[in-house]
Design a protein around this motif. Structure first.
Motif, PDB file in Angstrom:
ATOM      1  N   TYR A 112      80.206  33.988  63.723  1.00  0.00           N
ATOM      2  CA  TYR A 112      78.848  34.208  64.220  1.00  0.00           C
ATOM      3  C   TYR A 112      77.919  34.604  63.079  1.00  0.00           C
ATOM      4  O   TYR A 112      76.828  34.055  62.922  1.00  0.00           O
ATOM      5  CB  TYR A 112      78.855  35.301  65.298  1.00  0.00           C
ATOM      6  N   VAL A 113      78.384  35.557  62.261  1.00  0.00           N
ATOM      7  CA  VAL A 113      77.563  36.032  61.147  1.00  0.00           C
ATOM      8  C   VAL A 113      77.292  34.893  60.177  1.00  0.00           C
ATOM      9  O   VAL A 113      76.155  34.696  59.723  1.00  0.00           O
ATOM     10  CB  VAL A 113      78.254  37.227  60.428  1.00  0.00           C
ATOM     11  N   THR A 114      78.331  34.111  59.870  1.00  0.00           N
ATOM     12  CA  THR A 114      78.158  32.975  58.950  1.00  0.00           C
ATOM     13  C   THR A 114      77.112  32.005  59.482  1.00  0.00           C
ATOM     14  O   THR A 114      76.226  31.548  58.762  1.00  0.00           O
ATOM     15  CB  THR A 114      79.498  32.239  58.760  1.00  0.00           C
ATOM     16  N   LYS A 115      77.192  31.713  60.773  1.00  0.00           N
ATOM     17  CA  LYS A 115      76.250  30.772  61.380  1.00  0.00           C
ATOM     18  C   LYS A 115      74.816  31.316  61.286  1.00  0.00           C
ATOM     19  O   LYS A 115      73.880  30.579  60.985  1.00  0.00           O
ATOM     20  CB  LYS A 115      76.638  30.566  62.848  1.00  0.00           C
ATOM     21  N   ARG A 116      74.664  32.625  61.520  1.00  0.00           N
ATOM     22  CA  ARG A 116      73.339  33.235  61.431  1.00  0.00           C
ATOM     23  C   ARG A 116      72.797  33.150  59.996  1.00  0.00           C
ATOM     24  O   ARG A 116      71.624  32.865  59.788  1.00  0.00           O
ATOM     25  CB  ARG A 116      73.375  34.711  61.877  1.00  0.00           C
ATOM     26  N   VAL A 117      73.675  33.414  59.039  1.00  0.00           N
ATOM     27  CA  VAL A 117      73.260  33.386  57.629  1.00  0.00           C
ATOM     28  C   VAL A 117      72.817  31.971  57.248  1.00  0.00           C
ATOM     29  O   VAL A 117      71.843  31.769  56.537  1.00  0.00           O
ATOM     30  CB  VAL A 117      74.404  33.871  56.708  1.00  0.00           C
ATOM     31  N   PHE A 138      78.746  25.396  51.999  1.00  0.00           N
ATOM     32  CA  PHE A 138      80.116  25.061  51.601  1.00  0.00           C
ATOM     33  C   PHE A 138      80.080  24.023  50.475  1.00  0.00           C
ATOM     34  O   PHE A 138      80.696  22.965  50.542  1.00  0.00           O
ATOM     35  CB  PHE A 138      80.933  24.541  52.800  1.00  0.00           C
ATOM     36  N   ILE A 139      79.302  24.345  49.448  1.00  0.00           N
ATOM     37  CA  ILE A 139      79.063  23.415  48.346  1.00  0.00           C
ATOM     38  C   ILE A 139      79.281  24.176  47.030  1.00  0.00           C
ATOM     39  O   ILE A 139      78.961  25.363  46.936  1.00  0.00           O
ATOM     40  CB  ILE A 139      77.622  22.839  48.459  1.00  0.00           C
ATOM     41  N   SER A 156      78.317  23.796  40.935  1.00  0.00           N
ATOM     42  CA  SER A 156      77.883  22.677  40.094  1.00  0.00           C
ATOM     43  C   SER A 156      77.191  21.593  40.928  1.00  0.00           C
ATOM     44  O   SER A 156      76.255  20.940  40.457  1.00  0.00           O
ATOM     45  CB  SER A 156      79.057  22.093  39.300  1.00  0.00           C
ATOM     46  N   ASP A 157      77.631  21.417  42.172  1.00  0.00           N
ATOM     47  CA  ASP A 157      76.946  20.452  43.040  1.00  0.00           C
ATOM     48  C   ASP A 157      75.543  20.946  43.409  1.00  0.00           C
ATOM     49  O   ASP A 157      74.601  20.153  43.524  1.00  0.00           O
ATOM     50  CB  ASP A 157      77.753  20.177  44.306  1.00  0.00           C
ATOM     51  N   VAL A 158      75.414  22.249  43.624  1.00  0.00           N
ATOM     52  CA  VAL A 158      74.087  22.823  43.888  1.00  0.00           C
ATOM     53  C   VAL A 158      73.162  22.524  42.711  1.00  0.00           C
ATOM     54  O   VAL A 158      72.043  22.036  42.881  1.00  0.00           O
ATOM     55  CB  VAL A 158      74.167  24.353  44.121  1.00  0.00           C
ATOM     56  N   LYS A 182      71.336  27.443  54.305  1.00  0.00           N
ATOM     57  CA  LYS A 182      71.838  28.000  53.046  1.00  0.00           C
ATOM     58  C   LYS A 182      72.895  29.031  53.389  1.00  0.00           C
ATOM     59  O   LYS A 182      72.887  29.629  54.456  1.00  0.00           O
ATOM     60  CB  LYS A 182      70.709  28.635  52.236  1.00  0.00           C
ATOM     61  N   LEU A 183      73.823  29.226  52.439  1.00  0.00           N
ATOM     62  CA  LEU A 183      74.878  30.210  52.695  1.00  0.00           C
ATOM     63  C   LEU A 183      75.023  31.108  51.471  1.00  0.00           C
ATOM     64  O   LEU A 183      74.346  32.122  51.374  1.00  0.00           O
ATOM     65  CB  LEU A 183      76.180  29.489  53.059  1.00  0.00           C
TER      66      LEU A 183
END
Ligand SMILES: [Zn+2]
Length: 223
Positions: free
Chosen positions: A9-14, A102-103, A106-108, A137-138
């Motif tokens: 839940y927290v991850t989804k909110r972030v 979930f990236i 270096s890809d960012v 964003k995470l």
């Protein structure tokens, strides 16, 4: 089990919240009593839609801010040229529009820096704010943005004109005008043949101007 659910839940909110991220400055609207707003257009651009998007702004003398994808910049060079010549602002919306969650770091960096280079190759030399695809964003993205002092700009006014759900231009105009308040950042998706959104731009501007609103670029709004 409970922990997993809470973590999920927290991850989804972030990921989804548009007014906060773990690191780096983020703006989703500006606190002001003045009736000023910024009109922003995401994705593309696409040459085929240039007149439908840019004529209506030119006719009304309204500046806007375009968050473009690096991969569409060079193939649509004439539209980029006109955006710059007409005095609009440009921002970075990643190269490929992939979700920036979930990236790897270096890809960012690749997504953002290749887009900066494509925009700079047009001759545009003003500061480039950043907007993540879908506002998501995470961790790795905000850490990169903070480290590189990049301002993230999201929005507080949007109707689901990107969702593919059937909707009328009238609904889009009504919802956009209704949600707008002083300091709002409005988001529309007019490229890739989205005629419903293209036709909403003029009425949105006209109705908000009739209410006393003035349109500025994101940089002017932020001040
Ligand atoms: Zn987008």
């Amino acid at each position: 089990m409970v922990l997993v659910v809470v973590f999920g839940y927290v991850t989804k909110r972030v990921i989804q919240t548009r007014s906060w991220q773990v690191a780096g400055e983020l703006v989703h609207r500006v606190e002001t009593d003045e009736k000023i707003v910024a009109l922003t257009f995401d994705d593309g651009p696409t040459d085929a839609d240039a007149d439908a998007v840019l004529d209506v702004l030119e006719d009304r003398g309204v500046p806007a801010t375009f968050y473009v994808n690096g991969q569409d910049v060079e193939p649509n060079a004439s539209t980029m040229r006109r955006i710059i010549d007409d005095g609009h602002q440009i921002g970075n919306h990643t190269w490929s529009h992939r979700p920036m969650i979930f990236i790897s770091p270096s890809d960012v960096a690749d997504e953002i820096e290749s887009t900066d280079r494509a925009i700079r190759a047009t001759g545009y030399d003003k500061p480039l704010t950043f907007r993540p695809p879908h506002g998501k964003k995470l961790l790795t993205l905000p850490l990169y943005l903070a480290e590189h002092d990049r301002l993230t700009v999201t929005w507080d006014v949007a109707y689901e004109d990107w969702s593919g759900k059937p909707q009328s231009t009238e609904d889009l105009v009504d919802a956009t005008v209704e949600q707008t308040r002083p300091g709002s950042i409005i988001l529309l998706h007019p490229w890739f043949g989205r005629t419903g959104t293209q036709e909403a731009i003029g009425p949105v501007i006209d109705q908000l101007q009739a209410q006393g609103y003035r349109f500025v670029t994101v940089s002017e709004l932020i001040g």
